[in-house]
Design a protein around this motif. Sequence first.
Motif, short mmCIF file in Angstrom:
data_model
loop_
_atom_site.label_atom_id
_atom_site.label_comp_id
_atom_site.label_asym_id
_atom_site.label_seq_id
_atom_site.Cartn_x
_atom_site.Cartn_y
_atom_site.Cartn_z
N ARG A 186 0.91 -0.99 -0.05
CA ARG A 186 0.23 0.07 0.14
C ARG A 186 0.18 1.59 -0.01
O ARG A 186 0.74 2.14 -0.70
CB ARG A 186 -1.03 0.69 1.63
CG ARG A 186 -2.40 0.70 0.97
CD ARG A 186 -3.64 0.28 1.56
NE ARG A 186 -4.34 -0.60 1.02
CZ ARG A 186 -4.80 -1.90 1.76
NH1 ARG A 186 -4.53 -2.19 3.17
NH2 ARG A 186 -4.79 -2.79 1.15
N ALA A 187 1.90 1.46 0.34
CA ALA A 187 2.75 2.63 0.97
C ALA A 187 4.09 2.14 0.17
O ALA A 187 4.54 3.38 0.02
CB ALA A 187 3.49 2.53 2.11
N LYS A 188 3.58 1.67 -1.67
CA LYS A 188 4.75 2.08 -2.47
C LYS A 188 6.05 1.00 -2.20
O LYS A 188 5.84 0.72 -0.94
CB LYS A 188 4.24 2.58 -2.95
CG LYS A 188 3.05 2.78 -4.03
CD LYS A 188 3.05 4.06 -5.16
CE LYS A 188 1.48 3.92 -5.34
NZ LYS A 188 1.58 4.78 -6.66
N GLY A 189 6.79 2.54 -3.48
CA GLY A 189 8.63 1.47 -2.35
C GLY A 189 8.47 -0.27 -2.50
O GLY A 189 9.28 -0.24 -1.62
N ILE A 190 7.89 -0.79 -3.41
CA ILE A 190 8.20 -2.15 -3.50
C ILE A 190 8.34 -2.89 -4.50
O ILE A 190 7.57 -2.26 -5.43
CB ILE A 190 6.91 -2.47 -2.50
CG1 ILE A 190 7.09 -4.18 -2.01
CG2 ILE A 190 5.62 -2.76 -3.70
CD1 ILE A 190 5.88 -4.26 -1.17
N VAL A 191 9.12 -4.21 -4.27
CA VAL A 191 9.15 -5.15 -5.49
C VAL A 191 8.74 -6.17 -5.30
O VAL A 191 8.99 -6.90 -4.66
CB VAL A 191 10.09 -4.96 -6.04
CG1 VAL A 191 10.74 -5.84 -7.79
CG2 VAL A 191 11.20 -3.55 -6.58
N MET A 192 7.51 -6.46 -5.83
CA MET A 192 7.05 -7.95 -5.46
C MET A 192 6.31 -9.06 -7.48
O MET A 192 6.07 -8.39 -7.42
CB MET A 192 5.41 -8.05 -5.56
CG MET A 192 5.20 -8.52 -5.11
SD MET A 192 3.43 -8.46 -4.13
CE MET A 192 3.65 -7.38 -2.35
N ASP A 193 7.43 -10.47 -6.98
CA ASP A 193 7.49 -10.58 -7.61
C ASP A 193 5.90 -11.92 -7.77
O ASP A 193 6.33 -12.58 -6.60
CB ASP A 193 8.92 -11.08 -8.14
CG ASP A 193 9.18 -12.40 -7.22
OD1 ASP A 193 8.58 -13.66 -7.19
OD2 ASP A 193 9.75 -12.36 -7.00
N GLY A 194 5.83 -13.07 -8.74
CA GLY A 194 4.62 -13.99 -8.81
C GLY A 194 4.25 -14.04 -10.21
O GLY A 194 4.86 -13.62 -11.04
N ARG A 195 3.03 -14.14 -10.14
CA ARG A 195 2.18 -14.56 -10.82
C ARG A 195 0.88 -14.07 -11.84
O ARG A 195 0.84 -14.06 -12.80
CB ARG A 195 1.79 -16.36 -11.02
CG ARG A 195 2.59 -17.18 -10.96
CD ARG A 195 3.78 -17.58 -11.80
NE ARG A 195 4.39 -18.90 -11.20
CZ ARG A 195 5.05 -18.77 -10.16
NH1 ARG A 195 6.02 -17.96 -9.81
NH2 ARG A 195 6.02 -20.02 -10.11
N ASP A 196 0.59 -13.03 -10.87
CA ASP A 196 -0.47 -12.51 -10.37
C ASP A 196 -0.61 -11.21 -10.61
O ASP A 196 -1.15 -9.92 -9.78
CB ASP A 196 -2.10 -12.75 -10.30
CG ASP A 196 -1.70 -12.90 -8.72
OD1 ASP A 196 0.16 -13.13 -8.27
OD2 ASP A 196 -2.92 -13.36 -7.78
N ILE A 197 1.40 -10.11 -10.14
CA ILE A 197 1.51 -9.62 -9.41
C ILE A 197 0.49 -8.09 -10.53
O ILE A 197 -0.65 -7.34 -10.13
CB ILE A 197 2.60 -9.04 -8.93
CG1 ILE A 197 3.09 -9.41 -8.20
CG2 ILE A 197 2.69 -7.95 -8.14
CD1 ILE A 197 2.54 -10.57 -7.05
N GLY A 198 1.26 -8.00 -11.66
CA GLY A 198 0.68 -6.86 -12.44
C GLY A 198 -1.03 -7.26 -13.23
O GLY A 198 -1.24 -5.80 -13.83
#
Length: 226
Positions: free
Chosen positions: A123-135
């Motif tokens: 929520r606060a941004k400043g994040i790199v998230m990896d997975g399958r459905d993030i985008g």
Amino acid sequence: MKKIVVAIDGHSSCGKSTMAKSLASYAGYKYVDTGAMYRAVALAATKAGLLDTQEIDLQKLENLLPTLNIDFTVTPQGQHTTLNAEDVESQIRTLQIGSAASRVSAIPFVREQLVSLQQAMGRAKGIVMDGRDIGTVVFPDAELKVFVTATPEVRAQRRYDELQAKGTPMPYDDVLRDVLDRDYRDTHRDVSPLRQASDALLLDNSNLTREQQSSLLQSWFDAKVK
Ligand code: DC
């Protein structure tokens, strides 16, 4: 400089986590490995004996979920996944738990719970998230979306080398079969199947070195934050 959300999706064993971690450290951002969260659920379900049969006891799994506290902790060896405060990093990285994660991740209520946890983390941004459905599902408005892939053979070879290095070798053909099975399950499940978001940049790293990949990603990131 503005803070953004970076969503990195793609096939299994294509080095998503390595590149996501390296971008997070370049950007000074938090890194969240959502695959590790599905693996943690799979580990707990396995330990509870819920995956011993073909049919998963969904009621028992639903009851188990609220008892799980999945988080990340920084150790001298890097970021580790914790499950109810226990460091489960090495336990969740086996092929068996990878397949179990693929099974539990196809269950809608498991996804709903993990997706809302992931949305809260970013929520606060400043994040790199990896997975399958993030985008596509978790952060459809992410400012930078990357879809990573490589040929199944290249990915199987990388996974084979990793298992070898960890002292848990598997025959190459078994690893390749596992990569192909997981691709099929990840792209054909009913809920949130793996697919490239229409606004995601495609990164095929079959023939790229880690350095080439990192600098490409950093240039995409720089262009978004400036
Ligand atoms: O990236 P990984 O291999 O650690 O992921 C483990 C399993 O979890 C994989 O089969 C796909 C699934 N997964 C998912 O469905 N959605 C995510 N956001 C991350 C992983």
